[in-house]
Design a protein around this motif. Structure first.
Motif, PDB file in Angstrom:
ATOM      1  N   MET A   1       0.942  -1.212  -0.109  1.00  0.00           N
ATOM      2  CA  MET A   1      -0.071   0.030  -0.134  1.00  0.00           C
ATOM      3  C   MET A   1       0.963   1.182   0.092  1.00  0.00           C
ATOM      4  SD  MET A   1      -1.077   2.697   2.137  1.00  0.00           S
ATOM      5  CE  MET A   1      -1.253   2.092   3.935  1.00  0.00           C
ATOM      6  N   LYS A   2       0.565   2.299  -0.755  1.00  0.00           N
ATOM      7  CA  LYS A   2       1.129   3.318  -0.932  1.00  0.00           C
ATOM      8  C   LYS A   2       0.314   4.667  -0.733  1.00  0.00           C
ATOM      9  CE  LYS A   2       1.959   3.796  -5.981  1.00  0.00           C
ATOM     10  NZ  LYS A   2       2.871   3.845  -6.976  1.00  0.00           N
ATOM     11  N   THR A   3       0.526   5.807  -0.065  1.00  0.00           N
ATOM     12  CA  THR A   3      -0.178   6.853  -0.366  1.00  0.00           C
ATOM     13  C   THR A   3       0.006   7.855  -1.572  1.00  0.00           C
ATOM     14  OG1 THR A   3      -0.038   6.868   2.111  1.00  0.00           O
ATOM     15  CG2 THR A   3      -0.809   9.114   0.906  1.00  0.00           C
ATOM     16  N   LEU A   4      -0.964   8.244  -2.001  1.00  0.00           N
ATOM     17  CA  LEU A   4      -0.654   9.078  -3.518  1.00  0.00           C
ATOM     18  C   LEU A   4      -0.659  10.435  -3.192  1.00  0.00           C
ATOM     19  CD1 LEU A   4      -3.212   6.907  -5.716  1.00  0.00           C
ATOM     20  CD2 LEU A   4      -0.764   6.539  -5.411  1.00  0.00           C
ATOM     21  N   ALA A   5       0.361  11.178  -3.984  1.00  0.00           N
ATOM     22  CA  ALA A   5       0.183  12.619  -4.102  1.00  0.00           C
ATOM     23  C   ALA A   5      -0.799  12.952  -4.798  1.00  0.00           C
ATOM     24  CB  ALA A   5       1.546  13.149  -4.324  1.00  0.00           C
ATOM     25  N   ASP A   6      -1.226  14.220  -4.684  1.00  0.00           N
ATOM     26  CA  ASP A   6      -2.268  14.743  -5.774  1.00  0.00           C
ATOM     27  C   ASP A   6      -2.143  14.426  -7.311  1.00  0.00           C
ATOM     28  OD1 ASP A   6      -3.758  15.190  -3.475  1.00  0.00           O
ATOM     29  OD2 ASP A   6      -3.625  17.569  -3.811  1.00  0.00           O
ATOM     30  N   VAL A   7      -0.649  14.562  -7.726  1.00  0.00           N
ATOM     31  CA  VAL A   7      -0.527  14.494  -9.020  1.00  0.00           C
ATOM     32  C   VAL A   7      -0.687  12.951  -9.460  1.00  0.00           C
ATOM     33  CG1 VAL A   7       0.984  16.572  -9.171  1.00  0.00           C
ATOM     34  CG2 VAL A   7       1.897  14.361  -8.461  1.00  0.00           C
ATOM     35  N   ASP A   8      -0.733  11.979  -8.441  1.00  0.00           N
ATOM     36  CA  ASP A   8      -0.842  10.890  -8.891  1.00  0.00           C
ATOM     37  C   ASP A   8      -2.093  10.057  -8.815  1.00  0.00           C
ATOM     38  OD1 ASP A   8       2.011  10.531  -9.023  1.00  0.00           O
ATOM     39  OD2 ASP A   8       2.380  10.524  -6.957  1.00  0.00           O
ATOM     40  N   ILE A   9      -2.959  10.831  -8.301  1.00  0.00           N
ATOM     41  CA  ILE A   9      -4.422  10.386  -8.237  1.00  0.00           C
ATOM     42  C   ILE A   9      -5.015  10.426  -9.510  1.00  0.00           C
ATOM     43  CG2 ILE A   9      -6.817  10.907  -7.267  1.00  0.00           C
ATOM     44  CD1 ILE A   9      -5.463  12.314  -4.903  1.00  0.00           C
ATOM     45  N   PRO A  10      -5.709   9.082  -9.805  1.00  0.00           N
ATOM     46  CA  PRO A  10      -6.276   9.286 -11.084  1.00  0.00           C
ATOM     47  C   PRO A  10      -7.510  10.187 -11.288  1.00  0.00           C
ATOM     48  CG  PRO A  10      -6.410   6.851 -10.186  1.00  0.00           C
ATOM     49  CD  PRO A  10      -5.735   7.872  -9.006  1.00  0.00           C
ATOM     50  N   ASP A  11      -7.415  10.550 -12.703  1.00  0.00           N
ATOM     51  CA  ASP A  11      -8.370  11.691 -12.830  1.00  0.00           C
ATOM     52  C   ASP A  11      -9.833  11.540 -12.384  1.00  0.00           C
ATOM     53  OD1 ASP A  11      -6.245  13.016 -13.992  1.00  0.00           O
ATOM     54  OD2 ASP A  11      -6.806  12.733 -16.202  1.00  0.00           O
ATOM     55  N   VAL A  12     -10.296  10.357 -12.442  1.00  0.00           N
ATOM     56  CA  VAL A  12     -11.777  10.001 -12.080  1.00  0.00           C
ATOM     57  C   VAL A  12     -12.247  10.153 -10.548  1.00  0.00           C
ATOM     58  CG1 VAL A  12     -11.551   7.763 -11.557  1.00  0.00           C
ATOM     59  CG2 VAL A  12     -13.516   8.390 -12.463  1.00  0.00           C
ATOM     60  N   LEU A  13     -10.955  10.357  -9.798  1.00  0.00           N
ATOM     61  CA  LEU A  13     -10.987  10.433  -8.420  1.00  0.00           C
ATOM     62  C   LEU A  13     -10.809  12.158  -7.783  1.00  0.00           C
ATOM     63  CD1 LEU A  13      -9.024   7.399  -7.235  1.00  0.00           C
ATOM     64  CD2 LEU A  13     -11.347   7.482  -7.658  1.00  0.00           C
ATOM     65  N   HIS A  14     -10.650  12.822  -8.650  1.00  0.00           N
ATOM     66  CA  HIS A  14     -10.202  14.176  -8.353  1.00  0.00           C
ATOM     67  C   HIS A  14     -11.444  14.978  -7.971  1.00  0.00           C
ATOM     68  CE1 HIS A  14      -5.889  14.944  -8.997  1.00  0.00           C
ATOM     69  NE2 HIS A  14      -5.880  14.379 -10.082  1.00  0.00           N
ATOM     70  N   LEU A  15     -12.586  14.917  -8.690  1.00  0.00           N
ATOM     71  CA  LEU A  15     -13.558  15.765  -8.070  1.00  0.00           C
ATOM     72  C   LEU A  15     -14.552  15.264  -6.873  1.00  0.00           C
ATOM     73  CD1 LEU A  15     -15.694  17.839  -8.966  1.00  0.00           C
ATOM     74  CD2 LEU A  15     -16.969  16.198 -10.114  1.00  0.00           C
ATOM     75  N   VAL A  16     -14.205  13.817  -6.608  1.00  0.00           N
ATOM     76  CA  VAL A  16     -14.753  13.630  -5.292  1.00  0.00           C
ATOM     77  C   VAL A  16     -13.830  14.100  -3.958  1.00  0.00           C
ATOM     78  CG1 VAL A  16     -14.064  11.216  -5.282  1.00  0.00           C
ATOM     79  CG2 VAL A  16     -16.110  11.916  -3.846  1.00  0.00           C
ATOM     80  N   THR A  17     -12.474  13.916  -4.525  1.00  0.00           N
ATOM     81  CA  THR A  17     -11.396  14.411  -3.518  1.00  0.00           C
ATOM     82  C   THR A  17     -11.479  15.841  -3.082  1.00  0.00           C
ATOM     83  OG1 THR A  17     -10.074  12.609  -4.490  1.00  0.00           O
ATOM     84  CG2 THR A  17      -9.121  14.406  -2.997  1.00  0.00           C
ATOM     85  N   SER A  18     -11.556  16.570  -4.010  1.00  0.00           N
ATOM     86  CA  SER A  18     -11.763  18.295  -3.764  1.00  0.00           C
ATOM     87  C   SER A  18     -12.965  18.451  -2.931  1.00  0.00           C
ATOM     88  CB  SER A  18     -11.488  18.792  -5.122  1.00  0.00           C
ATOM     89  OG  SER A  18     -12.774  18.239  -5.840  1.00  0.00           O
ATOM     90  N   LEU A  19     -14.153  17.900  -3.363  1.00  0.00           N
ATOM     91  CA  LEU A  19     -15.204  18.165  -2.671  1.00  0.00           C
ATOM     92  C   LEU A  19     -15.165  17.523  -1.262  1.00  0.00           C
ATOM     93  CD1 LEU A  19     -17.938  16.980  -5.415  1.00  0.00           C
ATOM     94  CD2 LEU A  19     -17.415  19.403  -4.412  1.00  0.00           C
ATOM     95  N   LEU A  20     -14.712  16.294  -0.893  1.00  0.00           N
ATOM     96  CA  LEU A  20     -14.625  15.758   0.410  1.00  0.00           C
ATOM     97  C   LEU A  20     -13.732  16.627   1.432  1.00  0.00           C
ATOM     98  CD1 LEU A  20     -14.709  12.150  -0.156  1.00  0.00           C
ATOM     99  CD2 LEU A  20     -16.185  13.357   1.349  1.00  0.00           C
ATOM    100  N   ARG A  21     -12.528  17.647   0.669  1.00  0.00           N
ATOM    101  CA  ARG A  21     -11.701  18.190   1.576  1.00  0.00           C
ATOM    102  C   ARG A  21     -12.503  19.335   1.955  1.00  0.00           C
ATOM    103  NH1 ARG A  21      -6.082  17.824  -2.283  1.00  0.00           N
ATOM    104  NH2 ARG A  21      -5.503  15.758  -1.474  1.00  0.00           N
ATOM    105  N   ASN A  22     -13.782  19.883   1.646  1.00  0.00           N
ATOM    106  CA  ASN A  22     -14.503  20.790   2.009  1.00  0.00           C
ATOM    107  C   ASN A  22     -15.425  20.310   2.993  1.00  0.00           C
ATOM    108  OD1 ASN A  22     -12.967  23.134   0.835  1.00  0.00           O
ATOM    109  ND2 ASN A  22     -13.997  22.691  -1.138  1.00  0.00           N
ATOM    110  N   GLY A  23     -15.909  19.022   2.743  1.00  0.00           N
ATOM    111  CA  GLY A  23     -16.808  18.267   3.504  1.00  0.00           C
ATOM    112  C   GLY A  23     -18.023  18.108   2.498  1.00  0.00           C
ATOM    113  N   ILE A  24     -18.710  16.876   2.598  1.00  0.00           N
ATOM    114  CA  ILE A  24     -20.128  16.715   1.878  1.00  0.00           C
ATOM    115  C   ILE A  24     -20.738  16.429   3.264  1.00  0.00           C
ATOM    116  CG2 ILE A  24     -21.433  15.309   0.564  1.00  0.00           C
ATOM    117  CD1 ILE A  24     -18.837  14.851  -1.141  1.00  0.00           C
ATOM    118  N   GLY A  25     -21.557  17.472   3.512  1.00  0.00           N
ATOM    119  CA  GLY A  25     -22.387  17.196   5.060  1.00  0.00           C
ATOM    120  C   GLY A  25     -21.495  17.256   6.214  1.00  0.00           C
ATOM    121  N   PRO A  26     -21.518  15.914   7.064  1.00  0.00           N
ATOM    122  CA  PRO A  26     -20.605  15.627   7.828  1.00  0.00           C
ATOM    123  C   PRO A  26     -19.480  14.735   7.535  1.00  0.00           C
ATOM    124  CG  PRO A  26     -22.435  14.309   8.138  1.00  0.00           C
ATOM    125  CD  PRO A  26     -22.832  15.202   6.848  1.00  0.00           C
ATOM    126  N   VAL A  27     -19.421  14.691   6.280  1.00  0.00           N
ATOM    127  CA  VAL A  27     -18.235  13.615   5.778  1.00  0.00           C
ATOM    128  C   VAL A  27     -17.298  14.540   5.249  1.00  0.00           C
ATOM    129  CG1 VAL A  27     -17.757  11.700   4.367  1.00  0.00           C
ATOM    130  CG2 VAL A  27     -19.945  11.881   5.298  1.00  0.00           C
TER     131      VAL A  27
END
Length: 601
Positions: free
Chosen positions: A1-27
């Motif tokens: 297991m390795k932790t990915l830097a932002d530049v290594d995250i697949p494009d399809v995961l970017h949008l949910v990642t940015s939204l979750l950093r601000n929070g989607i409700g309590p998540v």
């Protein structure tokens, strides 16, 4: 297991990642994605809610958003963290359990994917999108709403259909059927006896399905014998040791968690005044006296409503299988092999942290087991089926599956190998009388089926004349023999009957039908009209065939697919007639394009 830097995250995961950093409700997600192997990613989530007083959902909990793109479409899961996630199950969630893996998450995914469930249309959720990026956002939004409702204790709302907690540690595909109707509720709730023994009988050749045949007290006094069919209700030499307890409510811990260990189960039963350890000691001693060495079963009954917030409507049962009590010849190092020590070991099991093996329990009462039918029959007439050939066999099987439970079969013929190309019976029944073989098959189809095979033709001539059959409400002829119809007209029926005759024409290109009601059968009218239809719709260029070498004997040419089509049409005709449809005579037939036509005769 390795932790990915932002530049290594697949494009399809970017949008949910940015939204979750601000929070989607309590998540929210404040750390990065982990890649476990090619195409398999996980993102740690944090949930922060304010639970209402009395609610067990934690204010802060850890979860994991998991994406596996190794298949199409990609799998998406949200699972509780092994260390910081809720360790208990909540409504609309799979059973929380550790499993055997070393992943940082537990089993126990919230039920988020069905838009028609509690978290669906009633909360304005749109159907699940197709593309992965949108699916991730859609699922996290629903998870966010699930957490808010869990914290408020609102995952079950008044008026929602009642459901049961998920089973943890499910036994190896063992199913136990019971028979409980709304009329049975009073018997249980008013009974003074709250525990006893239940007789379980096997209904599966693989030994994976059992039925609760009857309920007795510990002193072996009969309390309840459900209205089972011939297979389950018949005496059985097999014995499965089983005890039952009647509780006031469903045995759960916290919000919606079934006990996972014997110790947790014992604590719940102790609150109801039941000593599990002492019951184990008594049951184990009884099994050893009878030299029974197989694992035991425990069943728990409790009243349940049809809807949350409503009054109870019937009793439901849950069961734990694979209860391994001490055997007669068991010995443990350091202890003498005495009955006193064996009872001690059984008590220790009830107090242990050993995991429970929950068995799947189902209500096999007629109104519950036939909910998949479009319309289940309300009347239950007793049917006499005359003729257990290809058409009669398939019609009887269809009627049994659709809820006609009382069918007696009359036929003096024996099943031949040549019948197998279109009969519902199989190779194992060759050489057996068709009536007995078909009745046995019908009794295996439904839990309440009460079929009986009579291996002789009808009607038989006795000293007092032709036999009658006045204990039947429906006389169903599938013999295709005018002789039989003429015989029906000679019987002095004492009460009104529903007479139905079904037969296929030459080559099974059509289904002829007749129905009439009365205390006499109009044979001349029926045979005249049916014969006229047979002549008009006799297919051309279908020659007679001989089967094998020997005395020339023509056989009836027809395909199994056509027989089954007409059997389905015939069974529907029978059900309509039982429901009160007008008397009829006619033929369903194949048009040239294989659509079905209808002409009355």
């Amino acid at each position: 297991m390795k932790t990915l830097a932002d530049v290594d995250i697949p494009d399809v995961l970017h949008l949910v990642t940015s939204l979750l950093r601000n929070g989607i409700g309590p998540v929210s997600a404040l750390v990065g994605w982990n890649e476990w192997r090619k195409g398999f990613f996980s993102l740690p989530l944090t949930v922060n809610v304010a639970p209402l007083p009395g609610q067990s959902f934690p204010a802060d909990s850890g979860w994991h958003l998991i994406v596996s793109s190794g298949s199409y479409p990609a799998d998406v899961f949200i699972l509780p963290d092994r260390a910081t996630g809720p360790g208990m199950t909540f409504p609309h969630q799979g059973a929380v359990s550790a499993g055997t893996g070393k992943d940082p998450w537990l089993f126990g995914e919230p039920c988020l994917t069905d838009p028609t469930a509690i978290l669906g249309d009633s909360y304005g959720a749109a159907p699940e999108p197709v593309d992965l990026s949108s699916r991730l956002i859609w699922k996290v939004e629903r998870f966010s709403r699930w957490c808010e409702l869990a914290a408020a204790g609102c995952l079950h709302r008044p008026g929602d259909h009642f459901e049961f907690p998920p089973l943890s540690g499910v036994s190896d595909h063992v199913t136990i059927g019971f028979y409980e109707t709304e009329a049975d509720l009073a018997r249980w709730t008013q009974a003074s006896t709250k525990s006893g023994v239940v007789r379980l009988v096997s209904v599966s050749s693989a030994g994976k399905a059992f039925a609760a045949q009857c309920w007795r007290t510990l002193e072996d006094k009969l309390i309840h014998a459900p209205d089972w069919g011939a297979l389950i209700g018949s005496p059985s030499v097999g014995e499965i040791p089983a005890i039952w307890f009647l509780l006031d409510d469903i045995p759960i811990i916290g919000a919606w968690q079934l006990p996972r260990t014997y110790r947790e189960l014992g604590d719940i039963l102790a609150a109801a005044g039941i000593d599990l350890a002492e019951n184990f000691a008594i049951l184990g001693q009884s099994m050893r006296k009878r030299n029974i060495s197989q694992p035991a079963v425990i069943m728990f009954g409790f009243p349940v409503p049809r809807y949350f917030g409503a009054a109870p409507s019937r009793v439901h049962w849950l069961a734990i299988s694979d209860v391994r009590l001490t055997r007669k010849n068991s010995a443990r190092q350091g202890f003498r092999p005495t009955e006193e020590n064996r009872q001690r070991f059984d008590r220790e099991l009830a107090l242990s942290g050993k995991l429970l093996a929950w068995a799947k329990c189902e209500n096999w009462a007629p109104d519950q087991i036939r909910t998949r039918l479009r319309i289940a029959p309300t009347a239950q007439p007793k049917v006499l089926l005359l003729g257990a050939g290809a058409l009669g066999g398939h019609v009887a099987e269809t009627l049994t599956r659709m809820g006609v439970s009382r069918i007696d079969v009359r036929d003096g013929d024996v099943l031949a190998a040549g019948n197998l190309c279109r009969h519902s019976l199989d190779l194992g029944m060759v050489g057996v009388k068709k009536a007995s073989a078909l009745a046995a098959r019908l009794n295996r189809i439904q839990p309440d089926a009460q079929a009986r095979g009579i291996d002789k033709s009808f009607p038989m001539m006795g000293y007092d004349g032709l036999e009658t059959a006045d204990d039947y409400e429906v006389i169903l002829d599938c013999t295709a023999e005018n002789k039989l119809l003429r015989g029906l007209s000679m019987i002095p029926w004492k009460s009104e009957k529903l007479f139905i005759s079904l037969s296929v024409n030459w080559g099974a290109q059509g289904l002829m039908f007749w129905s009439s009601r009365g205390s006499a059968f109009p044979a001349i009218d029926a045979t005249t009209r049916l014969e006229a239809l047979a002549r008009r719709f006799r297919p051309e260029k279908l020659e007679e065939r001989i089967e094998g070498i020997g005395c020339w004997h023509p056989v009836f040419p027809a395909d199994a697919a056509d027989i089954q089509v007409w059997a389905g049409m015939g069974a529907r005709f029978v059900l309509n007639q039982i429901a009160g449809a007008p008397e009829a005579c006619g033929i369903y037939f194949f048009n040239e394009d294989r659509t079905i036509g209808l002409e009355h005769g």
